[in-house]
Structures are given as C-alpha cells and as structure tokens.
Scaffold this motif. Sequence first.
Motif, PDB file in Angstrom:
ATOM      1  N   PHE A   1       0.804  -1.222   0.000  1.00 22.55           N
ATOM      2  CA  PHE A   1       0.000   0.000   0.000  1.00 22.55           C
ATOM      3  C   PHE A   1       0.844   1.283   0.000  1.00 22.55           C
ATOM      4  CE2 PHE A   1      -2.549  -3.315   2.107  1.00 22.55           C
ATOM      5  CZ  PHE A   1      -3.545  -3.439   1.159  1.00 22.55           C
ATOM      6  N   ASN A   2       2.166   1.157   0.111  1.00 22.65           N
ATOM      7  CA  ASN A   2       2.991   2.360   0.184  1.00 22.65           C
ATOM      8  C   ASN A   2       3.051   3.110  -1.141  1.00 22.65           C
ATOM      9  OD1 ASN A   2       3.746   2.243   2.911  1.00 22.65           O
ATOM     10  ND2 ASN A   2       5.208   0.614   2.455  1.00 22.65           N
ATOM     11  N   SER A   3       2.851   2.388  -2.238  1.00 21.13           N
ATOM     12  CA  SER A   3       2.899   3.048  -3.538  1.00 21.13           C
ATOM     13  C   SER A   3       1.535   3.561  -3.976  1.00 21.13           C
ATOM     14  CB  SER A   3       3.431   2.077  -4.601  1.00 21.13           C
ATOM     15  OG  SER A   3       4.740   1.664  -4.279  1.00 21.13           O
ATOM     16  N   GLN A   4       0.537   3.269  -3.188  1.00 16.44           N
ATOM     17  CA  GLN A   4      -0.806   3.717  -3.556  1.00 16.44           C
ATOM     18  C   GLN A   4      -0.966   5.201  -3.234  1.00 16.44           C
ATOM     19  OE1 GLN A   4      -3.044   1.953  -5.063  1.00 16.44           O
ATOM     20  NE2 GLN A   4      -2.593  -0.207  -4.644  1.00 16.44           N
ATOM     21  N   PRO A   5      -1.702   5.918  -4.068  1.00 12.02           N
ATOM     22  CA  PRO A   5      -2.066   7.280  -3.665  1.00 12.02           C
ATOM     23  C   PRO A   5      -3.042   7.224  -2.497  1.00 12.02           C
ATOM     24  CG  PRO A   5      -3.228   6.644  -5.671  1.00 12.02           C
ATOM     25  CD  PRO A   5      -2.241   5.554  -5.371  1.00 12.02           C
ATOM     26  N   ASP A   6      -3.097   8.281  -1.722  1.00 12.33           N
ATOM     27  CA  ASP A   6      -4.117   8.323  -0.674  1.00 12.33           C
ATOM     28  C   ASP A   6      -5.475   8.104  -1.320  1.00 12.33           C
ATOM     29  OD1 ASP A   6      -2.148   8.809   1.119  1.00 12.33           O
ATOM     30  OD2 ASP A   6      -2.820  10.813   1.691  1.00 12.33           O
TER      31      ASP A   6
END
Lengths: 37, 383
Positions: free
Chosen positions: B56-61
């Motif tokens: 989830f770290n590469s996901q946009p908010d």
Amino acid sequence: MSAPTQWKASDLTPAVIKASDGSIRTVLGLVDALGVQ
Amino acid sequence: MPGIPENITIAGRTPATIKGNLPPLIDTAPAARGGLRAGDDSGGDNPVGVIFSDDFNSQPDWKGQVEINGTYVQNPTLPTGWDAFRSVGARYAPSKGDMDKHETIEIVSGVGSGDGKCLVKWRDSSTLAQPGVWKSDGILSKFIPGGLSEVYCKYGLELQPGWTSDATSNAKAFRFSSLKDGFDEWAFGTSAERGHGPMLFHDINYSSTWGLYNLAAMRGFPNNTNYYFGTSGVPSGLPRSMNQGSMPLNWVDNVTDLNNDGTDDNPPYISKVDGLPMSGKTEVAEAYGFGEINIFEHYVKMNSAPGVADGVYKQWINGFLTFSNSNIAWAGPDATVENMPKWNRVMLGGNDYFPVHDESLKHEEWSAYHFIEIRDSLPENLV
C-alpha cells in the motif's frame, strides 16, 4: 446477545468494479447481508 | 515468526538484481517484518508463486467513497492493482457530514504503527437497533482471472490500541470466494448471491461470554443447494461442531487438538500478554496484542471432484497453525465435473456487528492492513 442473521433484499448498495475492458463503473447490488455470510 | 524488532529502522531497499526480474530481498519495513520479498503491485516482478502483492505504500491516498449525502461520486477510483471495492454503511464519515471521521475503508499513512501506508478499515459503533447494527461494510477485492484450484493469502493486520474487547462484536476481516462467470461480477458474497461458492470467511469475533474467537465460515458449491454444506455434509476431523458451515474456533483446544480426537497434535498458541499457552477465556490482547502487526495466512484447495472430501483449509495466525482440515467437499456431489469452481476472488474487510457505544459518541475504531501477498500455492516453509 447474539448477532442478527436476517438480510433484506431491499438493501441494495453501491459498489465499484473494474470491468473486463478495464473501465471502472458503479453498480448496485445486495448488501453483504446483515450478518449473513 | 519473522522477527525484526520494531525498534530497528529499515531505511532503504536493497538494489534490484538480475535484469530487474528478481525483486530485492527487502522492500519495506512491514514487508520485511512480514517475511516478504519485495514485489511491485502489478505482480510482474513478484517471486515465483506470488501472483499479487501490495504493501500500500505506492498507492495514492484513497478513500472508499461511492456516494456523498446520497449523491453518487463521479468517476470513483480503485486502488492500483485492485479490481473492486464496496464502502457503505459508515455511520460517521465525511460522506455523512462528519468531516473529522472516516470512510469505511481508505488507504492512508498515519494510521497503524510505522511510517507506511495501510488499507484502513473503520468500524463505527452504535447501540441503536437495526438497521444500525451490521454496518461499516468495507471490502477491497482482488480478482484472479481464470481462477485457481488452490490459493494462499498472507496479510498483516493491526488492531487499534484499545480495540473494544469487553462486549460482543463481530468484525469480518477476510474472504476467499469463487464467483461463476455470468453472475454479478461485482458481488462480494452472501447466500443470496447465487453466483458465489465456495467461500471462506474469517471473522474476528468477541463474545462477552466466551471471549475472543476465530470464526471460520466455510460455504460450499453449488450455492443454491450446498452453500451451508447441505449436500457435502460436515467434513470429518473438525476441531469442533459446525453450524451451517461456521465454526467459532477457540484459541485453546481447538488449536492443540485440530481434529478433536482427544489427543493434542499441535503446539498451543502463545499469549502475547503473559507468554504462556492460551487457556480459558481469551482476550483480544492475548491473541493479537495492540500496536502489533499480526500475520494471518489462509490456504484453501478445491476438492478433486464433485463430492470428494479432499479439499483443504489451513489457517495460521502469527505463525501458529490455528486450523487445518483436508476433508472438505467444497464442491458437493451435486456439482459436475464441467462446472467445478475455482478460487477467483480474494477480499480484505467486510462489515461489522458493533452495537456497543452510544450513538452520541460517534465511536470509530480502526484495523489496519499493512500488506497482502497472494500465491498460487503454499510457500515452501508451509508445505
């Protein structure tokens, strides 16, 4: 206290899916029940 | 369990290796603590056997908003690499006018331990009667095109410190499903959705009488005749009796005596509170702790043919085998060779039964998914 286990067919709720063509659309469907799974 | 202490900072990732086809050994702190190799979110650089991973770290908010005050959001978005979501039933959320509260699911940083982002599920509590009880229905779904005969999923889940632990509440946390082509492709799975089955649900439930228990809910195929194993029958060798496919597994003898034959055959789960084997009524902190990333692993394998009781479900929590049965006729005798199902949906989240706190308090609690890894078979260390 025990959890209720009834669902209502009228509980249509929105969800978002990616279709096979890659498009994203909003659809309506049955809610995940009121505890039924 | 992978054992990198929380006070050790993992500052960077190791360099990419051969032509970028092999991912670095360590990607993020949560991944490292979860024992994962790194991989991108498309599955393209994942190790052999891993068909999808996301920390989830590469996901946009992202906020799981579909409607705001009764109006549908235009052009809703899906997190990268994911295929469907449902986010309904928030009682207190920006979409309901409570700007300081949260949507049922969102991807953000700042919730959960560590600096990374998580998929956060919020459960809203209210003592009001129906329809206020089963709410906070937030699900994120990954499709597996073509389906698999066996599938394994590992994820890291952290419960908010102070997670309500003294009153009856149910929190659906995870599910595998098989959804037939031609049915509602958006569906997330209930007895009313005839395209679903088999399914496997895992709930984090608490009974004020019995304490914390693992609800393992197995559902069969075909949906209209065998959803509650009506034609397959109850699998042999279960740790406790099954009620319409569901088992409220305890943390004591249901773990140590996996087949309920009266002889311990499995190590006990060790309490996070006192370091001793679980005994008696289990509290949430004993099993999951607070402020800790708990590692859940689920594995299912379809039975070999209609009605043949050789299907599998295995479950590990924090490295402890907590359920194992290989006598499951997921597809009942009224299935056919031609319509044998395959596993093609993996979902995080679900709805909640949480009628504990007064409506006026607008009480929310989070659970945070730090990472997920989906494989097409068991990892070597679990074979």
